[in-house]
Design a protein around this motif. Sequence first.
Motif, PDB file in Angstrom:
ATOM      1  N   TYR A   6       1.163  -0.940  -0.445  1.00 16.81           N
ATOM      2  CA  TYR A   6      -0.254   0.277   0.005  1.00 16.81           C
ATOM      3  C   TYR A   6       0.638   0.775  -0.084  1.00 16.81           C
ATOM      4  O   TYR A   6       1.850   1.267  -0.002  1.00 16.81           O
ATOM      5  CB  TYR A   6      -1.037  -0.039   1.299  1.00 16.81           C
ATOM      6  CG  TYR A   6      -1.846  -1.259   0.930  1.00 16.81           C
ATOM      7  CD1 TYR A   6      -2.714  -1.108   0.385  1.00 16.81           C
ATOM      8  CD2 TYR A   6      -1.648  -2.354   2.451  1.00 16.81           C
ATOM      9  CE1 TYR A   6      -3.881  -2.461   0.773  1.00 16.81           C
ATOM     10  CE2 TYR A   6      -2.184  -2.819   2.228  1.00 16.81           C
ATOM     11  CZ  TYR A   6      -3.954  -2.870   1.318  1.00 16.81           C
ATOM     12  OH  TYR A   6      -4.357  -4.459   1.330  1.00 16.81           O
ATOM     13  N   GLN A  10      -3.608   5.757  -0.125  1.00 17.65           N
ATOM     14  CA  GLN A  10      -4.652   5.010   0.199  1.00 17.65           C
ATOM     15  C   GLN A  10      -4.882   4.766   1.267  1.00 17.65           C
ATOM     16  O   GLN A  10      -4.385   5.253   2.444  1.00 17.65           O
ATOM     17  CB  GLN A  10      -3.988   3.747  -0.565  1.00 17.65           C
ATOM     18  CG  GLN A  10      -3.240   3.249  -1.615  1.00 17.65           C
ATOM     19  CD  GLN A  10      -2.562   2.169  -2.619  1.00 17.65           C
ATOM     20  OE1 GLN A  10      -1.800   2.035  -2.003  1.00 17.65           O
ATOM     21  NE2 GLN A  10      -3.588   1.959  -3.496  1.00 17.65           N
ATOM     22  N   THR A  11      -6.620   3.923   1.071  1.00 17.05           N
ATOM     23  CA  THR A  11      -6.940   4.013   2.398  1.00 17.05           C
ATOM     24  C   THR A  11      -6.607   2.427   3.502  1.00 17.05           C
ATOM     25  O   THR A  11      -6.443   1.848   2.539  1.00 17.05           O
ATOM     26  CB  THR A  11      -8.840   3.865   1.934  1.00 17.05           C
ATOM     27  OG1 THR A  11      -8.931   4.977   1.339  1.00 17.05           O
ATOM     28  CG2 THR A  11      -9.596   3.615   3.375  1.00 17.05           C
ATOM     29  N   VAL A  12      -6.762   2.814   4.570  1.00  9.59           N
ATOM     30  CA  VAL A  12      -6.169   1.332   4.971  1.00  9.59           C
ATOM     31  C   VAL A  12      -7.119   0.836   5.132  1.00  9.59           C
ATOM     32  O   VAL A  12      -8.745   1.175   5.602  1.00  9.59           O
ATOM     33  CB  VAL A  12      -5.560   2.267   6.897  1.00  9.59           C
ATOM     34  CG1 VAL A  12      -5.667   0.984   7.320  1.00  9.59           C
ATOM     35  CG2 VAL A  12      -4.938   2.823   6.566  1.00  9.59           C
ATOM     36  N   PRO A  13      -7.039  -0.854   5.216  1.00  2.00           N
ATOM     37  CA  PRO A  13      -7.705  -1.392   4.381  1.00  2.00           C
ATOM     38  C   PRO A  13      -8.698  -2.167   5.463  1.00  2.00           C
ATOM     39  O   PRO A  13      -9.886  -2.553   5.917  1.00  2.00           O
ATOM     40  CB  PRO A  13      -7.713  -2.224   3.280  1.00  2.00           C
ATOM     41  CG  PRO A  13      -5.860  -2.063   3.944  1.00  2.00           C
ATOM     42  CD  PRO A  13      -5.813  -1.450   3.551  1.00  2.00           C
ATOM     43  N   THR A  15      -7.342  -2.242  10.009  1.00  3.73           N
ATOM     44  CA  THR A  15      -7.085  -1.958  11.653  1.00  3.73           C
ATOM     45  C   THR A  15      -5.670  -3.313  11.622  1.00  3.73           C
ATOM     46  O   THR A  15      -6.097  -4.193  11.935  1.00  3.73           O
ATOM     47  CB  THR A  15      -7.672  -1.671  12.499  1.00  3.73           C
ATOM     48  OG1 THR A  15      -8.483   0.017  12.507  1.00  3.73           O
ATOM     49  CG2 THR A  15      -6.672  -1.254  13.773  1.00  3.73           C
ATOM     50  N   CYS A  34      -1.849   1.516  11.767  1.00  2.00           N
ATOM     51  CA  CYS A  34      -2.793   1.911  11.174  1.00  2.00           C
ATOM     52  C   CYS A  34      -4.347   1.990  11.168  1.00  2.00           C
ATOM     53  O   CYS A  34      -4.082   0.618  11.148  1.00  2.00           O
ATOM     54  CB  CYS A  34      -2.410   2.122   9.643  1.00  2.00           C
ATOM     55  SG  CYS A  34      -0.987   2.597   9.178  1.00  2.00           S
ATOM     56  N   GLU A  35      -5.007   2.815  11.644  1.00  2.00           N
ATOM     57  CA  GLU A  35      -6.213   2.237  11.723  1.00  2.00           C
ATOM     58  C   GLU A  35      -7.241   2.053  10.617  1.00  2.00           C
ATOM     59  O   GLU A  35      -7.299   3.294   9.329  1.00  2.00           O
ATOM     60  CB  GLU A  35      -7.444   3.358  12.666  1.00  2.00           C
ATOM     61  CG  GLU A  35      -8.553   2.771  13.166  1.00  2.00           C
ATOM     62  CD  GLU A  35      -9.259   4.165  13.959  1.00  2.00           C
ATOM     63  OE1 GLU A  35     -10.465   3.502  14.478  1.00  2.00           O
ATOM     64  OE2 GLU A  35      -8.352   4.501  15.414  1.00  2.00           O
ATOM     65  N   LYS A  36      -8.102   1.026  10.534  1.00  2.00           N
ATOM     66  CA  LYS A  36      -8.949   0.909   9.624  1.00  2.00           C
ATOM     67  C   LYS A  36      -9.870   2.502   8.745  1.00  2.00           C
ATOM     68  O   LYS A  36     -10.642   2.839   9.549  1.00  2.00           O
ATOM     69  CB  LYS A  36     -10.052  -0.347   9.083  1.00  2.00           C
ATOM     70  CG  LYS A  36     -11.122  -0.327   8.445  1.00  2.00           C
ATOM     71  CD  LYS A  36     -12.391  -1.189   8.133  1.00  2.00           C
ATOM     72  CE  LYS A  36     -12.363  -1.388   7.565  1.00  2.00           C
ATOM     73  NZ  LYS A  36     -13.812  -2.562   7.431  1.00  2.00           N
ATOM     74  N   GLY A  37     -10.263   2.849   7.519  1.00  2.00           N
ATOM     75  CA  GLY A  37     -10.993   4.293   7.066  1.00  2.00           C
ATOM     76  C   GLY A  37      -9.779   5.061   7.320  1.00  2.00           C
ATOM     77  O   GLY A  37     -10.333   6.206   6.176  1.00  2.00           O
ATOM     78  N   THR A  38      -8.757   5.045   7.635  1.00  2.00           N
ATOM     79  CA  THR A  38      -7.644   6.311   7.350  1.00  2.00           C
ATOM     80  C   THR A  38      -6.998   6.442   6.304  1.00  2.00           C
ATOM     81  O   THR A  38      -7.277   5.714   5.556  1.00  2.00           O
ATOM     82  CB  THR A  38      -6.910   6.216   8.672  1.00  2.00           C
ATOM     83  OG1 THR A  38      -6.199   5.694   9.281  1.00  2.00           O
ATOM     84  CG2 THR A  38      -8.028   6.574  10.147  1.00  2.00           C
ATOM     85  N   THR A  39      -6.111   7.065   5.988  1.00  2.00           N
ATOM     86  CA  THR A  39      -5.299   7.222   4.640  1.00  2.00           C
ATOM     87  C   THR A  39      -4.079   6.791   5.386  1.00  2.00           C
ATOM     88  O   THR A  39      -3.641   6.785   6.947  1.00  2.00           O
ATOM     89  CB  THR A  39      -5.172   8.255   4.203  1.00  2.00           C
ATOM     90  OG1 THR A  39      -4.720   9.249   5.176  1.00  2.00           O
ATOM     91  CG2 THR A  39      -6.339   8.678   3.282  1.00  2.00           C
TER      92      THR A  39
END
Length: 66
Positions: A6, A10-13, A15, A34-39
């Motif tokens: 990644y 890009q959007t984190v898929p 967490t 990285c947390e899901k939904g963040t970039t």
Amino acid sequence: MPAQAYHPGQTVPSTAVYTLVDQHGRFAGREETCEKGTTFPPTRGGKEHGYKLTRLVKAPKKRDRA
């Protein structure tokens, strides 16, 4: 099949803990959660090129603010 890389922005898929990798997909010296939904954040440059998922983690619970 190698793990998907990644890139910053890009959007984190999921967490998870992600390993920063060089352009060949090799470990570049650090990991980041990285947390899901963040970039994905910008890399520090140098040999850091992208991110690969290392291990999934539970998302922190959201607190209600009173």
